[in-house]
Motif scaffolding. Structure first.
Motif, mmCIF file in Angstrom:
data_model
loop_
_atom_site.group_PDB
_atom_site.id
_atom_site.type_symbol
_atom_site.label_atom_id
_atom_site.label_comp_id
_atom_site.label_asym_id
_atom_site.label_seq_id
_atom_site.Cartn_x
_atom_site.Cartn_y
_atom_site.Cartn_z
ATOM 1 N N TYR A 154 49.507 53.359 -39.444
ATOM 2 C CA TYR A 154 48.977 52.616 -38.296
ATOM 3 C C TYR A 154 49.300 51.134 -38.414
ATOM 4 O O TYR A 154 49.782 50.511 -37.463
ATOM 5 C CB TYR A 154 47.464 52.806 -38.241
ATOM 6 N N ALA A 155 49.070 50.546 -39.617
ATOM 7 C CA ALA A 155 49.156 49.098 -39.754
ATOM 8 C C ALA A 155 50.476 48.662 -40.352
ATOM 9 O O ALA A 155 50.832 47.481 -40.255
ATOM 10 C CB ALA A 155 48.019 48.583 -40.630
ATOM 11 N N GLY A 156 51.179 49.571 -41.002
ATOM 12 C CA GLY A 156 52.419 49.186 -41.645
ATOM 13 C C GLY A 156 52.193 48.388 -42.904
ATOM 14 O O GLY A 156 53.109 47.722 -43.393
ATOM 15 N N ALA A 157 51.009 48.406 -43.417
ATOM 16 C CA ALA A 157 50.722 47.655 -44.633
ATOM 17 C C ALA A 157 49.527 48.285 -45.304
ATOM 18 O O ALA A 157 48.766 49.032 -44.676
ATOM 19 C CB ALA A 157 50.429 46.190 -44.314
ATOM 20 N N VAL A 158 49.339 47.957 -46.597
ATOM 21 C CA VAL A 158 48.180 48.455 -47.294
ATOM 22 C C VAL A 158 47.228 47.323 -47.671
ATOM 23 O O VAL A 158 46.149 47.570 -48.188
ATOM 24 C CB VAL A 158 48.564 49.248 -48.560
ATOM 25 N N GLU A 159 47.640 46.069 -47.448
ATOM 26 C CA GLU A 159 46.750 44.963 -47.758
ATOM 27 C C GLU A 159 45.583 44.966 -46.774
ATOM 28 O O GLU A 159 45.758 45.208 -45.590
ATOM 29 C CB GLU A 159 47.470 43.617 -47.670
ATOM 30 N N PHE A 160 44.408 44.649 -47.304
ATOM 31 C CA PHE A 160 43.222 44.671 -46.439
ATOM 32 C C PHE A 160 43.366 43.681 -45.292
ATOM 33 O O PHE A 160 43.001 43.979 -44.154
ATOM 34 C CB PHE A 160 41.966 44.323 -47.263
ATOM 35 N N ALA A 161 43.935 42.504 -45.604
ATOM 36 C CA ALA A 161 44.064 41.489 -44.560
ATOM 37 C C ALA A 161 44.956 41.987 -43.438
ATOM 38 O O ALA A 161 44.670 41.805 -42.243
ATOM 39 C CB ALA A 161 44.621 40.203 -45.154
ATOM 40 N N ALA A 162 46.050 42.641 -43.820
ATOM 41 C CA ALA A 162 46.989 43.120 -42.811
ATOM 42 C C ALA A 162 46.363 44.238 -41.979
ATOM 43 O O ALA A 162 46.511 44.288 -40.754
ATOM 44 C CB ALA A 162 48.273 43.602 -43.492
ATOM 45 N N VAL A 163 45.620 45.116 -42.660
ATOM 46 C CA VAL A 163 44.969 46.217 -41.934
ATOM 47 C C VAL A 163 43.955 45.637 -40.954
ATOM 48 O O VAL A 163 43.824 46.082 -39.815
ATOM 49 C CB VAL A 163 44.293 47.194 -42.917
ATOM 50 N N PHE B 94 35.091 48.580 -45.860
ATOM 51 C CA PHE B 94 34.557 48.680 -44.499
ATOM 52 C C PHE B 94 34.282 47.317 -43.867
ATOM 53 O O PHE B 94 34.307 47.187 -42.657
ATOM 54 C CB PHE B 94 33.307 49.557 -44.486
ATOM 55 N N TYR B 95 33.977 46.312 -44.696
ATOM 56 C CA TYR B 95 33.681 44.992 -44.135
ATOM 57 C C TYR B 95 34.944 44.177 -43.921
ATOM 58 O O TYR B 95 35.007 43.370 -43.004
ATOM 59 C CB TYR B 95 32.729 44.205 -45.065
ATOM 60 N N VAL B 96 35.953 44.361 -44.800
ATOM 61 C CA VAL B 96 37.152 43.534 -44.689
ATOM 62 C C VAL B 96 38.267 44.293 -43.981
ATOM 63 O O VAL B 96 38.679 43.925 -42.881
ATOM 64 C CB VAL B 96 37.609 43.039 -46.079
ATOM 65 N N ALA B 97 38.738 45.372 -44.619
ATOM 66 C CA ALA B 97 39.889 46.068 -44.047
ATOM 67 C C ALA B 97 39.551 46.641 -42.673
ATOM 68 O O ALA B 97 40.328 46.516 -41.730
ATOM 69 C CB ALA B 97 40.348 47.171 -44.988
ATOM 70 N N PHE B 98 38.397 47.267 -42.562
ATOM 71 C CA PHE B 98 37.993 47.852 -41.274
ATOM 72 C C PHE B 98 36.963 46.978 -40.573
ATOM 73 O O PHE B 98 36.182 47.453 -39.755
ATOM 74 C CB PHE B 98 37.457 49.270 -41.476
ATOM 75 N N GLY B 99 36.970 45.699 -40.927
ATOM 76 C CA GLY B 99 35.967 44.806 -40.357
ATOM 77 C C GLY B 99 36.169 44.537 -38.877
ATOM 78 O O GLY B 99 35.247 44.084 -38.196
ATOM 79 N N THR B 100 37.368 44.793 -38.368
ATOM 80 C CA THR B 100 37.616 44.590 -36.931
ATOM 81 C C THR B 100 37.450 45.877 -36.147
ATOM 82 O O THR B 100 37.602 45.891 -34.934
ATOM 83 C CB THR B 100 39.034 44.048 -36.712
ATOM 84 N N THR B 101 37.151 46.973 -36.862
ATOM 85 C CA THR B 101 37.027 48.254 -36.161
ATOM 86 C C THR B 101 35.682 48.894 -36.479
ATOM 87 O O THR B 101 35.575 50.093 -36.702
ATOM 88 C CB THR B 101 38.166 49.196 -36.597
ATOM 89 N N VAL B 102 34.650 48.042 -36.492
ATOM 90 C CA VAL B 102 33.310 48.523 -36.868
ATOM 91 C C VAL B 102 32.853 49.648 -35.948
ATOM 92 O O VAL B 102 32.315 50.666 -36.400
ATOM 93 C CB VAL B 102 32.296 47.361 -36.841
ATOM 94 N N ALA B 103 33.079 49.462 -34.658
ATOM 95 C CA ALA B 103 32.585 50.457 -33.699
ATOM 96 C C ALA B 103 33.184 51.822 -33.957
ATOM 97 O O ALA B 103 32.557 52.842 -33.678
ATOM 98 C CB ALA B 103 32.920 50.006 -32.275
ATOM 99 N N GLN B 104 34.402 51.834 -34.527
ATOM 100 C CA GLN B 104 35.065 53.117 -34.767
ATOM 101 C C GLN B 104 34.429 53.895 -35.915
ATOM 102 O O GLN B 104 34.381 55.120 -35.876
ATOM 103 C CB GLN B 104 36.568 52.900 -35.056
ATOM 104 N N TRP B 105 34.012 53.211 -36.959
ATOM 105 C CA TRP B 105 33.493 53.981 -38.107
ATOM 106 C C TRP B 105 31.984 54.076 -38.172
ATOM 107 O O TRP B 105 31.430 54.859 -38.908
ATOM 108 C CB TRP B 105 34.037 53.442 -39.438
ATOM 109 N N ARG B 106 31.318 53.254 -37.396
ATOM 110 C CA ARG B 106 29.856 53.247 -37.512
ATOM 111 C C ARG B 106 29.204 54.605 -37.222
ATOM 112 O O ARG B 106 28.357 55.063 -37.989
ATOM 113 C CB ARG B 106 29.288 52.181 -36.582
ATOM 114 N N PRO B 107 29.609 55.306 -36.125
ATOM 115 C CA PRO B 107 28.923 56.586 -35.857
ATOM 116 C C PRO B 107 29.065 57.575 -37.003
ATOM 117 O O PRO B 107 28.117 58.280 -37.351
ATOM 118 C CB PRO B 107 29.648 57.100 -34.602
ATOM 119 N N MET B 108 30.271 57.576 -37.608
ATOM 120 C CA MET B 108 30.500 58.505 -38.723
ATOM 121 C C MET B 108 29.520 58.217 -39.861
ATOM 122 O O MET B 108 28.902 59.130 -40.426
ATOM 123 C CB MET B 108 31.953 58.351 -39.161
ATOM 124 N N LEU B 109 29.352 56.936 -40.179
ATOM 125 C CA LEU B 109 28.438 56.598 -41.279
ATOM 126 C C LEU B 109 26.984 56.866 -40.911
ATOM 127 O O LEU B 109 26.167 57.190 -41.766
ATOM 128 C CB LEU B 109 28.623 55.139 -41.696
#
Lengths: 648, 549
Positions: B227-236, B308-323
């Motif tokens: 999806y992101a083309g990178a594995v760094e948290f910042a890039a994701v 979840f706070y850094v790498a997926f910090g911009t996609t909170v709405a996507q993972w919140r229901p799962m958690l």
């Protein structure tokens, strides 16, 4: 009735300016330290603990005398001194300092408490000599002295309440001191419970004062009572009276005092005669401005006092247990004081004067009774005494002085102060004054009868001793305090009353005496003569009935009045019928509801959780393959949730 | 198709440049790593009878030094700096990572004290793991007094993995850290001296299931890379806000989040990925259980928070229901199952699962309060649980000297061993979240954060679950203090100085964090700057750090 106090008497307090007064807290700290050392020191202090306790009480007394000296060195209007100790509670606007108020009223009490207290400490060395828990007993006595001093030296109602509860605790511990006796344990519990009723009254009244005035310190409250509504002040006054009734064993909370005689006799003398039970009178006198703003409450105070005066005397006439007879007398005498305190400024000084002399002669009487019991193998039934005057001459003489004082033989202490109350009652005027006055006169006659009955049954007549009785005089450590108290019983009244010495000393707090001291009037007023005549009648009737050899060893059946008096006028039956049994019913009903209603729901939930648990734990098979399957299932749930929520 | 046009700068291909490493900033990791390596050399060259003292000293000194170095680095971190990245941006040094490392090192030290404890020359570990249980060979080793001092280097490597797990700055480094942490633990679990078959079974299960979860984790990384083309948290993170490499690539991200989540949730042990925990905690040597229940949990949550706070910090709405779903399942199911547990170690295992659920509510909160709340909770829980397992090591069967796990045997322990029972009672009250213990403050902090983030229903479930858990904690207290001692009453060992220190540390931390949590919350736990605190999750720009400054 004009308020002599609210205007100026209470207005000013000055701060302590160094010297003895600034360290007034030492009076409290010394006995408190003594109690702490004795209680924490344990058995190590057994050998010398009682002497430490006496030293603590005596040094507290010395400090009180020094404080009095410094107080007398001040101008009368500057004799209200506040001693700030530390800030106790500060929560928002709720700000209570632990401060002491040194003024003539509080110092009078402090001297009585530490003086009589010290004597009784000394007496107890002999009385408790064979008790293996003597150290604990002295620790409690010290604790009591400290708490009682907190009560009377407090400069606000919150600290007063602290002392109030403290003496309640000490009283509970000492009544139940011989806790191996079921009667003592029950009596302690009973005293505690009845006192709780009174305590609630005091507590609620303090709350009312705080919400009304924003403070519970005496002077600011008293200065602003005029601004508050009369209804509110009546409520506060009645609640204070409820508290006073509990502590001072006044109707309707009187039932605990007679049972409290299960405690060791020095306790009965100190706590349940001389000091603690008079705390209610102190509370009413101290709260004078509140009662003056609420005439209804004052009237109720006088009625309670008059009723208790008579009830206590009647009970005292019928009891065969020497301590219980004396306890009835205590109730009655405090009834006198309460009545006087309810009269307002004209009665305050009389009430306090009687309180002080009563502290001496009643303590002396109790110590005498203790001496007799000590000699008679702890026999308390007066029908088993008789003719003791020859074997116990010192006890007989000191008891006799106390006896003459309490019945009001002219020029002995009791006469001076009781006359003051009788006079104040008639002086209050109106029909109420007449009724109250005649009650006090009638009381004097009853007092003469029941006290003579005690005197004659114990020291005169034939010997009705138990077979193994071998009475002997008590040791000096017991008789010396009795002698000192006897001297006080004889002379203190004259010292306090002639020229209104005490009344003038108290004047800055309770208002100046209404008229000049007039000895001739005291001796010749018709009421005074009537009291004297009734006294002679009472003594004579008692002589006829009890100073002979026809006293049966077992109590005769008696008429219905005697039976009622023996039953303490059915006070216990009333308490049990009105409060105890319904209370037990309520408890049972609540327990039943809790068992079946509440617990049913709770255990039902617990049972279903447990059942669910038993089922769910079956998933924990122990096989790695099924765990992996669970994980796969979980992963599917996670993926589906994530995709479903976001893409649906 | 997934375009494989890898971006030019992030390619971790062979470079001709020598790597520029800041050894000073990496020193806490390097010290522990070095201790592990030296430990292996010691095993090879030092005579057997001297290894124990050398290894224990080496391990404790190394962990202690690393702890001090961590503290020094906290002090050396510039006040205005959110954090630094090291070693080609694979490792991050910021306040949260240093906090987690410090806590892990302290807990590792407490566990090491238990690991080093010996009774009559017997440690908790088998003399010769390779011997078949019950065989002549095993007996020979027992008689010869053989010992596995390899335990210490293994623990060092595990601790190194835990440290790196919380400090990794890209998914691959994180995966390596995960394996470095897990592999030694798999081994350590199988080394119990008593009930060896049971211990080996636990190790095998842990290994199989751990490998299974690692596969999910790796698969998730692949998806996210797609999806992101990178594995760094910042890039994701950046990709999350810009929309990824390709149009319609969102399913890749979502599956990636889910799969990485599965790997993480397995490590922290939440329902339905929790099955390994009771079996492994029970089978493993108790000192190792203590290390896993405290250090591993802290490391796993540290890593999870970072992901979840850094790498997926911009996609909170996507993972919140799962958690949400996982948190509710965990708090309910684990609390209910724990009610009927009869073994103290299994009970503590389920307790650990429930606590993971509680901490998960802080992750769901996705705000600064959630982060600090979770940090406090983890530190508090870690010390309490180490103390609890330390007590478990002291209560033994009278006949064979194995630990007396059966709770019926613990009846009346309050009379025979009042101090021990009182300590355990305190730990249990802390687990139950009773005021004046650290557990109360921790629960309060995470629940408060969750409510602030709008997860009130989650908190309601959490509070109800707490009530259920309180039941079985208090039941043990009642059993210890108000029941008659059992017939098969256990023999309670007098705690040695090592175990005693661990118990004391647990008691002290539980009380201190419960009565005076203020100083810890203010000074020890890193706080985000006030003005950015609300925006940490949403407006995270300096993604190398958990805190934007």
């Amino acid at each position: 009735m004009t308020s002599t106090l609210a205007a100026g008497g209470y207005a000013a307090t000055t701060a302590a300016d160094g010297g003895v007064l600034s360290y007034a807290w030492l009076m409290i700290a010394l006995p408190l330290l003594g109690a702490a050392v004795l209680l924490l020191g344990g058995k190590r202090t057994n050998a010398w603990g009682h002497w430490l306790a006496i030293a603590a009480a005596l040094s507290s007394f010395v400090w009180a005398v020094l404080s009095l000296g410094q107080l007398l060195g001040r101008a009368p209007e500057e004799r209200s001194v506040t001693v700030h100790v530390y800030q106790w509670i500060k929560v928002g606007t709720f700000d209570i300092d632990l401060s002491l108020l040194i003024d003539p009223l509080s110092m009078t009490f402090a001297l009585l408490i530490t003086g009589v207290g010290s004597l009784i400490h000394i007496y107890s060395v002999g009385y408790m000599a064979h008790d293996e828990n003597r150290r604990r007993f002295f620790a409690y006595l010290n604790l009591f002295v400290a708490a009682m001093l907190v009560l009377v030296l407090a400069d606000n109602y919150a600290v007063l309440f602290l002392g109030w509860e403290g003496v309640g605790l000490a009283s509970y511990l000492l009544i139940g001191f011989w806790q191996h006796k079921p009667a003592a344990a029950v009596a302690a519990k009973k005293a505690f419970l009845i006192n709780r009723v009174g305590d609630i009254g005091l507590l609620v009244s303090i709350m009312l004062l705080f919400t009304t005035f924003g403070t519970v310190t005496f002077h600011p409250v008293f200065e602003s009572v005029d601004g508050a509504g009369r209804g509110l002040m009546t409520a506060v006054g009645l609640l204070l009276l409820l508290g006073a009734c509990g502590k001072s064993a006044q109707l309707p909370l009187q039932a605990w005092l007679l049972d409290a005689m299960e405690g060791p006799t020095p306790v009965s003398a100190l706590i349940h005669a001389a000091t603690m039970v008079t705390a209610g009178v102190y509370l009413i006198v101290r709260s004078g401005p509140i009662f003056e703003a609420a005439p209804t409450a004052q009237l109720v105070v006088t009625i309670v006092g008059a009723a208790t005066l008579l009830a206590g005397a009647i009970i005292g006439c019928a009891k065969d247990d020497i301590k219980k007879a004396l306890a009835g007398s205590t109730m009655s005498q405090i009834g006198y004081m309460t009545l006087a305190a309810g009269l307002g400024p004209i009665g305050y000084a009389a009430a306090i004067a009687h309180l002080v002399t009563h502290g001496f002669f009643k303590a002396g009487l109790f110590l005498g009774a203790g001496s007799v019991m000590h000699a008679m193998n702890d026999e308390v039934d007066m029908r088993r005494y008789g003719g003791l005057r020859t074997v116990m001459p010192v006890t007989f003489a000191t008891f006799g002085v106390g006896y003459l004082a309490i019945i009001g033989v002219p020029f002995l202490s009791g006469w001076w102060t009781k006359e003051g109350i009788i006079q104040a009652a008639f002086d209050s005027g109106g029909l109420t004054g007449q009724i109250l006055g005649w009650v006090t006169v009638l009381g004097a006659g009853l007092t003469a009868f029941y006290m003579s009955r005690i005197m004659f049954l114990t020291f005169f007549g034939t010997k009705r001793w138990a077979k193994d009785a071998n009475p002997h005089e008590s040791p000096a450590v017991m008789t010396v305090p009795m002698i000192i108290l006897a001297i006080g019983s004889a002379a203190l009244g004259a010292v306090l009353v002639v020229n209104y010495t005490l009344a003038n000393f108290l004047a800055p707090v309770v208002g100046a005496p209404a008229h000049e001291f007039d000895l001739v009037h005291m001796l010749t007023s018709p009421y005074s003569l009537a009291a004297l005549v009734l006294m002679i009648v009472g003594v004579a009737y008692a002589w006829v009935r009890y100073a002979n050899d026809k006293v049966p060893v077992t109590a005769p059946k008696g008429n219905f009045i005697t039976v009622a008096a023996r039953e303490e006028l059915y006070g216990n039956a009333i308490n049990e019928g009105l409060f105890m049994r319904p209370g037990q019913q309520l408890t049972r009903a609540t327990v039943a509801f809790d068992d079946h209603g509440v617990d049913g729901v709770v255990t039902g939930i617990a049972r279903s959780v447990r059942a669910a648990s038993e089922n769910l734990r079956l998933t924990q098979t122990g096989f790695a393959r099924s765990y992996a399957l669970t994980m796969l299932f979980g992963a599917a749930v996670v993926v589906v949730t994530t995709l479903g929520v976001n893409l649906a | 198709m997934i375009p494989l046009s890898l971006s030019e700068t992030t390619l971790p291909t062979v470079t001709t440049q020598a790597p520029d490493l800041d050894y000073w900033l990496l020193s806490p990791l390097l010290v522990v790593f070095a201790a592990g390596v030296i430990g292996v050399i010691v095993e090879a060259f030092v005579p057997a009878q001297r290894r124990y003292s050398i290894q224990t000293a080496l391990a404790m000194v190394a962990v202690g030094v690393a702890f001090v170095l961590t503290l020094v680095q906290v002090g050396a971190l510039p006040a205005d700096s959110a954090g630094l990245t090291l070693a080609f941006a694979t490792v991050v040094v910021d306040r949260p990572s240093l906090f987690f490392q410090g806590v892990i090192l302290a807990l590792a030290l407490a566990s090491l004290l238990l690991i080093a404890e010996r009774r009559d020359g017997e440690s908790a570990f088998t003399g010769q793991a390779a011997a078949v249980p019950g065989s002549e060979e095993e007996r020979a080793h027992v008689l010869a007094g053989s010992q596995h001092t390899e335990v210490y280097p293994l623990v060092m490597f595990a601790v190194l993995g835990m440290q790196l797990f919380t400090a990794a700055n890209d998914f691959l480094t994180m995966f390596i850290a995960l394996e470095v942490m897990s592999l030694p633990l798999y081994l350590l679990c199988g080394l119990a001296r008593r009930r060896r078959l049971f211990s080996q079974e636990a190790a095998l299960k842990y290994f199989l299931l751990g490998a299974f979860s690692s596969a999910f984790f790796l698969f998730g990384i692949a998806m996210v890379y797609g999806y992101a083309g990178a594995v760094e948290f910042a890039a994701v993170r950046a990709a999350g806000s810009s929309g990824g490499l390709i149009d319609g690539g969102e399913p890749l991200l979502l599956i990636g989040i889910a799969m990485i989540g599965v790997g993480m949730l397995f490590k922290v042990g939440t329902v339905p990925f929790h099955n390994w925990k009771p079996d492994v905690y029970q089978g493993a040597p108790t000192p190792i259980t203590a290390l896993m229940a405290s250090g591993t949990l802290v490391a796993a949550f540290g890593a999870m928070l970072r992901v979840f706070y850094v790498a997926f910090g911009t996609t909170v709405a996507q993972w919140r229901p799962m958690l949400w779903v996982v948190a509710i399942l965990t708090m309910v199911v684990a609390a209910v199952i724990a009610v009927t547990q009869r073994d103290i170690k299994r009970l503590l295992a389920y307790s650990s699962v429930v606590h993971a659920g509680f901490i998960l509510t802080a992750v769901v909160a996705a705000n600064a309060d959630g982060l600090t709340g979770a940090m406090f909770y983890l530190a508090a829980y870690g010390f309490t649980t180490v103390g609890a397992f330390a007590i478990v090591t002291l209560v033994r069967n009278p006949d064979n000297g194995a630990e007396a796990g059966d709770l019926t045997q613990w009846a009346g322990l309050g009379r025979t061993s009042p101090f021990l029972a009182a300590s355990l009672g305190l730990f249990l009250l802390a687990f139950a979240g009773i005021p004046l213990t650290s557990g109360f403050i921790g629960k309060f902090a995470v629940f408060e954060a969750a409510v602030a983030a709008g997860a009130t229903p989650l908190v309601v479930v959490g509070v109800l679950s707490s009530a259920v858990t309180a039941f079985f904690y208090v039941r043990i207290i009642v059993l210890m203090f108000f029941a008659e001692p059992a017939e098969n009453a256990p023999r309670v060992l007098k705690p040695g100085i090592l175990t005693g220190t661990t118990v004391g540390l647990g008691v002290a931390a539980t009380l201190l964090l419960g009565i005076l949590p203020g100083p810890v919350l203010e000074h020890v736990i890193p706080q985000p700057a006030a003005e950015t605190s609300e925006a940490v999750a949403a407006e995270h720009t300096a993604a190398d750090s958990l805190f934007a400054r």
